[in-house]
Design a protein around this motif. Structure first.
Motif, PDB file in Angstrom:
ATOM      1  N   LYS A  67      -4.011  -9.039  -4.020  1.00 14.91           N
ATOM      2  CA  LYS A  67      -4.840  -7.962  -3.544  1.00 14.91           C
ATOM      3  C   LYS A  67      -4.375  -6.770  -3.988  1.00 14.91           C
ATOM      4  N   ALA A  68      -2.836  -6.713  -3.813  1.00 18.67           N
ATOM      5  CA  ALA A  68      -2.231  -5.315  -4.524  1.00 18.67           C
ATOM      6  C   ALA A  68      -2.595  -5.065  -5.861  1.00 18.67           C
ATOM      7  N   ILE A  69      -2.453  -5.914  -6.628  1.00 18.22           N
ATOM      8  CA  ILE A  69      -2.743  -6.123  -8.127  1.00 18.22           C
ATOM      9  C   ILE A  69      -4.083  -5.549  -8.288  1.00 18.22           C
ATOM     10  N   VAL A  75       0.065  -1.652   9.973  1.00 18.91           N
ATOM     11  CA  VAL A  75      -0.658  -2.040   8.638  1.00 18.91           C
ATOM     12  C   VAL A  75      -1.995  -2.173   8.703  1.00 18.91           C
ATOM     13  N   GLU A  76      -2.218  -3.060   9.738  1.00 24.37           N
ATOM     14  CA  GLU A  76      -3.819  -3.228   9.897  1.00 24.37           C
ATOM     15  C   GLU A  76      -4.664  -1.699   9.957  1.00 24.37           C
ATOM     16  N   ALA A  96      -0.240  -1.111   1.312  1.00 24.36           N
ATOM     17  CA  ALA A  96      -0.308  -1.759   2.529  1.00 24.36           C
ATOM     18  C   ALA A  96      -0.346  -3.269   2.532  1.00 24.36           C
ATOM     19  N   VAL A  97      -1.147  -3.613   1.509  1.00 20.65           N
ATOM     20  CA  VAL A  97      -1.660  -5.067   1.468  1.00 20.65           C
ATOM     21  C   VAL A  97      -0.319  -5.766   0.865  1.00 20.65           C
ATOM     22  N   GLN A  98       0.497  -4.927   0.201  1.00 19.96           N
ATOM     23  CA  GLN A  98       1.646  -5.713  -0.477  1.00 19.96           C
ATOM     24  C   GLN A  98       2.715  -5.812   0.687  1.00 19.96           C
ATOM     25  N   LYS A  99       2.505  -5.011   1.563  1.00 22.00           N
ATOM     26  CA  LYS A  99       3.728  -5.228   2.686  1.00 22.00           C
ATOM     27  C   LYS A  99       3.180  -6.333   3.422  1.00 22.00           C
ATOM     28  N   GLN A 100       2.058  -6.715   3.593  1.00 21.56           N
ATOM     29  CA  GLN A 100       1.547  -8.295   4.232  1.00 21.56           C
ATOM     30  C   GLN A 100       1.956  -9.381   3.331  1.00 21.56           C
TER      31      GLN A 100
END
Length: 174
Positions: A86-88, A50-51, A77-81
Motif C-alpha cells: 500500500k505504501a508503494i 496511526v489509525e 503511516a501504512v508503512q508503519k503498519q
C-alpha cells in the motif's frame, strides 16, 4: 470592415483568458482545509495513533486529491503498519503529481526493498542519485540496503537444497 474578423477573434480570446483566470486555480494551490487536515494527521501520527492519522490523511485527500504531502504521509503511516504494498501505491500517487519528489522516490524505494522488489528499488535509487545535488547520504544508505537485501535473497535461495524423497522416485513400467 477589414478589422472586424480580427477584432472578434481578439475579443473571444480575451474573454476566454479572463474567464479561465477567474474560475480556475493553479495546480500548486492546495486547499487550505486539506492542509489543516494533513497537519491533524501528522499530530496524530506523532502521538502514535496511526489509525487516526490515516483517517485524517484520507479526509485531506478527499478534500484535495492533489495534496502530494498527504499521499506521502499516508504512505509513511501504512508503512508503519507493515503494509509496504500500500505504501508503494501511495508513493506512486505522489510521484504522479511530482515525478521528481525525492522524498517520495526514497520512501518508495525503501518500501520496495522491504517488500523484496529490489530491481524497481534500484531504479528509484538511480533516479535519486541523478536528482541529488548535495547531501546524498540517504541515497547511499538506500543503495546499501538494496545490496544487502539482494545478497540476503541470494543466500536464502542457495540455502534451499531440493532432495528427492522416497515417494518421488520415478516408477518403472513392467
Amino acid at each position: 470592415m477589414r478589422f472586424s474578423p480580427a477584432a472578434v477573434a481578439l475579443s473571444l480570446t480575451l474573454a476566454m483568458i479572463s474567464s479561465a483566470g477567474i474560475s480556475g486555480r493553479a495546480d500548486d494551490d492546495i486547499d487550505p482545509q486539506s492542509t489543516a487536515l494533513l497537519q491533524s494527521g501528522n499530530d496524530a501520527l506523532k502521538a502514535g495513533n496511526v489509525e487516526d492519522a490515516i483517517g485524517w490523511y484520507e479526509t485531506a485527500l478527499a478534500v484535495d486529491p492533489r495534496n502530494r504531502a498527504a499521499y506521502i504521509a499516508m504512505a509513511v503511516a501504512v508503512q508503519k503498519q507493515g503494509l509496504n504494498g500500500k505504501a508503494i501505491r501511495f508513493y506512486k500517487e505522489a510521484l504522479e503529481i511530482e515525478p521528481n519528489d525525492q522524498g517520495a522516490l526514497g520512501g518508495q524505494a525503501e518500501a520496495m526493498i522491504a517488500k523484496g522488489a529490489i530491481e524497481p528499488a534500484r531504479k528509484n535509487i538511480a533516479r535519486l542519485k541523478m536528482l541529488c545535488r548535495s547531501e546524498c547520504a540517504d541515497v547511499e544508505k538506500l543503495a546499501q540496503a538494496a545490496t544487502k537485501a539482494s545478497e540476503k535473497n541470494q543466500m536464502q535461495a542457495s540455502a534451499v537444497e531440493i532432495k528427492p524423497s522416497v515417494g518421488d522416485a520415478p516408477k518403472s513400467q513392467p
